[in-house]
Each structure stands twice: as structure tokens, then as C-alpha cells.
Design an enzyme around this catalytic site. Structure first.
Site, PDB file in Angstrom:
ATOM      1  N   LYS A   1       0.844  -1.206   0.000  1.00 13.83           N
ATOM      2  CA  LYS A   1       0.000   0.000   0.000  1.00 13.83           C
ATOM      3  C   LYS A   1       0.879   1.256   0.000  1.00 13.83           C
ATOM      4  O   LYS A   1       0.634   2.197  -0.758  1.00 13.83           O
ATOM      5  CB  LYS A   1      -0.943  -0.011   1.218  1.00 13.83           C
ATOM      6  CG  LYS A   1      -2.074  -1.025   1.084  1.00 13.83           C
ATOM      7  CD  LYS A   1      -2.875  -1.225   2.365  1.00 13.83           C
ATOM      8  CE  LYS A   1      -3.951  -2.300   2.151  1.00 13.83           C
ATOM      9  NZ  LYS A   1      -4.787  -2.558   3.336  1.00 13.83           N
TER      10      LYS A   1
ATOM     11  N   GLN B   1      -4.598  -1.028   9.466  1.00 10.09           N
ATOM     12  CA  GLN B   1      -4.618  -2.376   8.928  1.00 10.09           C
ATOM     13  C   GLN B   1      -5.240  -3.342   9.938  1.00 10.09           C
ATOM     14  O   GLN B   1      -4.907  -3.324  11.128  1.00 10.09           O
ATOM     15  CB  GLN B   1      -3.184  -2.808   8.566  1.00 10.09           C
ATOM     16  CG  GLN B   1      -3.089  -4.141   7.848  1.00 10.09           C
ATOM     17  CD  GLN B   1      -3.710  -4.153   6.453  1.00 10.09           C
ATOM     18  OE1 GLN B   1      -3.825  -3.106   5.800  1.00 10.09           O
ATOM     19  NE2 GLN B   1      -4.111  -5.311   5.994  1.00 10.09           N
TER      20      GLN B   1
ATOM     21  N   ASP C   1     -10.838   3.529   4.091  1.00  9.48           N
ATOM     22  CA  ASP C   1     -11.283   2.138   3.973  1.00  9.48           C
ATOM     23  C   ASP C   1     -12.806   2.023   3.945  1.00  9.48           C
ATOM     24  O   ASP C   1     -13.331   0.952   3.662  1.00  9.48           O
ATOM     25  CB  ASP C   1     -10.783   1.340   5.195  1.00  9.48           C
ATOM     26  CG  ASP C   1      -9.599   0.451   4.888  1.00  9.48           C
ATOM     27  OD1 ASP C   1      -9.504  -0.042   3.752  1.00  9.48           O
ATOM     28  OD2 ASP C   1      -8.770   0.247   5.799  1.00  9.48           O
TER      29      ASP C   1
HETATM   30  N1  GUN Z   1      -7.180  -6.397   6.299  1.00 14.41           N
HETATM   31  C1  GUN Z   1      -7.566  -7.166   5.258  1.00 14.41           C
HETATM   32  N2  GUN Z   1      -8.122  -6.409   4.283  1.00 14.41           N
HETATM   33  C2  GUN Z   1      -8.086  -5.132   4.725  1.00 14.41           C
HETATM   34  C3  GUN Z   1      -8.516  -3.890   4.169  1.00 14.41           C
HETATM   35  O1  GUN Z   1      -9.067  -3.807   3.059  1.00 14.41           O
HETATM   36  N3  GUN Z   1      -8.285  -2.792   4.941  1.00 14.41           N
HETATM   37  C4  GUN Z   1      -7.713  -2.878   6.170  1.00 14.41           C
HETATM   38  N4  GUN Z   1      -7.571  -1.759   6.848  1.00 14.41           N
HETATM   39  N5  GUN Z   1      -7.325  -4.008   6.708  1.00 14.41           N
HETATM   40  C5  GUN Z   1      -7.503  -5.122   5.990  1.00 14.41           C
END
Ligand code: GUN
Length: 284
Positions: free
Chosen positions: A54, A98, A121
């Protein structure tokens, strides 16, 4: 029928090119780069890989990346204080924490602390609620990315039977809302669902996000169905596979996403898209 491949890697690369252009246009106008803060607590190996991707891809499209890596002993109070600082930081357009968080931290309390306008998100109850009443603002990345892929098939979704396997807040629930918003008829399946096979056999669209390798056998797939596999599972031999048995499902489906190279790259490209959207809206 042998399915066409929905190439998430290629679509994500197109999205990143468009984002680079959008960021360039801003910078040429003298506006600042969009800023994305990524918070990782602990050392979950899969999370470390995702967070690094990311941050790296943010920088590649011109987004300023603010990375916060905290030890797994971090208290909820310390994490909340960091969120408050990021909420107040003018350079930060989007904040991502995350998941999963360590067990001693309550996900909901942390996600709800993120300012809804910076919730890149789309997990804050405000943004989820807006999606649920078809007034979307920030949309969760994986389901939004899947909708982009479904649009690429050119197949109208209105009136189709969609089965979503998995009811998580990250994938299943917002996916069901997205599909309902385009007037598909959605069945959400989860661990208490009876006769999953019968439901999948009726589905024109199957979205699987359960995290169990090859959970859906290919012979359950209806002829001509679209199969979207959100699972990324690592097998003992180190290889990756999805939640759907790809080799057999591709003989039944009209379109199918591979693993890897399907939904995974779309989640990150959509995250970057959300971050750029926030920055543009702020300056509009
Ligand atoms: N953990 C697994 N997928 C995601 C996501 O799309 N966003 C976040 N913040 N954590 C995750």
C-alpha cells in the site's frame, strides 16, 4: 464453457495510471499531493506485506505516504491518540488502520475514531450506513474494486442472482450492499447457512470471501456465472490459492478472477483511488 479471465492486475495498473494523471493535475495547479496514513500494529506477516504494498504503490502514483508501524504491545489509548493526531493533520487525507488488530484492541472503537471524511477504507459506521441507504460516500476498497471488475465484463447486473459467501465487515457485508445498490438480488451466506451448494448453484454471480482454500468446488458453479474470488490462501507448499477451485470453476463460469492477480491488486488500487477522491473533494 471456458471462462474469460478478469485480470485484476491489468485493471489495477490502468487505475494507477489514471490516478497518476489526477495527482499530476493537482500538483501542476499548485495543490498539495494527497496524503495517506497507513497504521500497522504488530507483526502479522500477511499484514506487513499488504501495508508495504500500500505504501509503495501510494508513492508510485504520487500520493504522500505516512507510515506508522507500532509494536503489538501498543495500548488502545496510544493508538486512539495517534488517530486523533492524524485526524487533525492537514497533510493527511486518508487514514487506514490495517486489520486484524491485536486481540487486546477493540477494532470498532479504533475504526469509529477515524474522522468519517478521512476513512479511506470506508469502515466507519457513518460510511457503511451511507452505503446501506445507497447514498455512498467512501466505499470499502475490496467491494468497490469488485464492482469495477464486474463493470468491465459489460454484463448488466440488474436482476441477477448474486451469492456472497462470507459476511465480514471488510468484504461480505459491503459487497452485498454494493450489489443490492445496482439491483442484483443478493443472498448473503455465512457459517450458519444451510445448503450453501443449492444457493451457489442458482447464482449468476458468486463472490467468495471466506479464507478457506478451494472451499467452493467448481461443479457448484452455474453455467455462465461470474465468479469473483476474494480469498488469498497460502498452501503448505507456499503457493497461493483462492476460496474457489479455479481449475474446475473456469470450465463453468463466463468470467472468473484468478488468485493471485485478481481481486488483490484491485483492493490496493481502489484504496489509492479513495485517497485521491478525498483530496480532490476537499479542494473542490
Ligand atoms: N485487512 C484485510 N483487508 C483489509 C482492508 O481492506 N483494509 C484494512 N484496513 N485491513 C484489511
Amino acid at each position: 464453457m471456458t471462462a474469460q479471465i478478469l485480470d485484476g492486475k491489468a485493471i489495477a495498473a490502468e487505475i494507477r495510471e489514471e490516478l497518476k494523471e489526477r495527482v499530476n493535475t493537482r500538483v501542476k495547479k499548485g495543490l498539495r499531493k494527497p496524503g495517506l496514513a497507513v497504521v500497522l500494529v504488530g507483526e502479522n506477516p500477511a499484514s506487513q506485506v499488504y501495508v508495504n504494498s500500500k505504501c509503495k504503490q501510494s508513492v508510485e502514483v504520487g500520493i504522500e505516504s505516512f507510515s506508522h508501524k507500532l509494536p503489538d504491545t501498543t495500548s488502545q489509548d496510544v493508538l486512539i491518540t495517534l488517530i486523533d493526531e492524524l485526524n487533525a493533520d492537514e497533510r493527511v487525507d486518508g487514514i487506514l488502520v490495517q486489520l486484524p488488530l491485536p486481540d487486546h484492541i477493540e477494532d470498532e472503537a479504533v475504526l469509529e475514531r477515524i474522522a468519517p471524511a478521512k476513512d479511506v477504507d470506508g469502515f466507519h459506521p457513518y460510511n457503511m450506513g451511507r452505503l446501506a441507504i445507497n447514498m455512498p460516500t467512501l466505499r470499502p476498497c475490496t467491494p468497490r474494486g469488485v464492482m469495477t471488475m464486474l463493470e468491465k465484463t459489460g454484463i448488466p447486473l440488474r436482476g441477477k442472482n448474486a451469492v456472497v459467501i462470507g459476511a465480514s465487515k471488510i468484504v461480505g457485508m459491503p459487497m452485498a450492499l454494493e450489489l443490492t445498490n445496482v439491483r442484483a438480488t443478493v443472498t448473503i451466506c455465512h457459517s450458519a447457512t444451510q445448503d450453501l451448494e443449492a444457493k451457489v448453484r442458482e447464482a449468476d454471480i458468486v463472490v467468495a470471501g471466506v479464507g478457506i482454500p478451494n472451499f467452493v468446488p467448481g461443479d457448484w458453479i452455474k453455467d455462465g456465472a461470474i465468479v469473483i474470488d476474494v480469498g488469498i490462501n497460502r498452501l503448505d507448499d507456499g503457493s497461493l490459492c483462492g476460496d474457489v477451485d479455479f481449475a474446475t470453476a473456469k470450465e463453468k463460469a463466463s468470467w472468473i478472477t484468478p488468485v493471485p492477480g485478481g481481486v488483490g491488486p484491485m483492493t490496493i488500487a481502489t484504496l489509492l483511488n479513495n485517497a485521491v477522491d478525498i483530496a480532490e473533494q476537499k479542494d473542490a
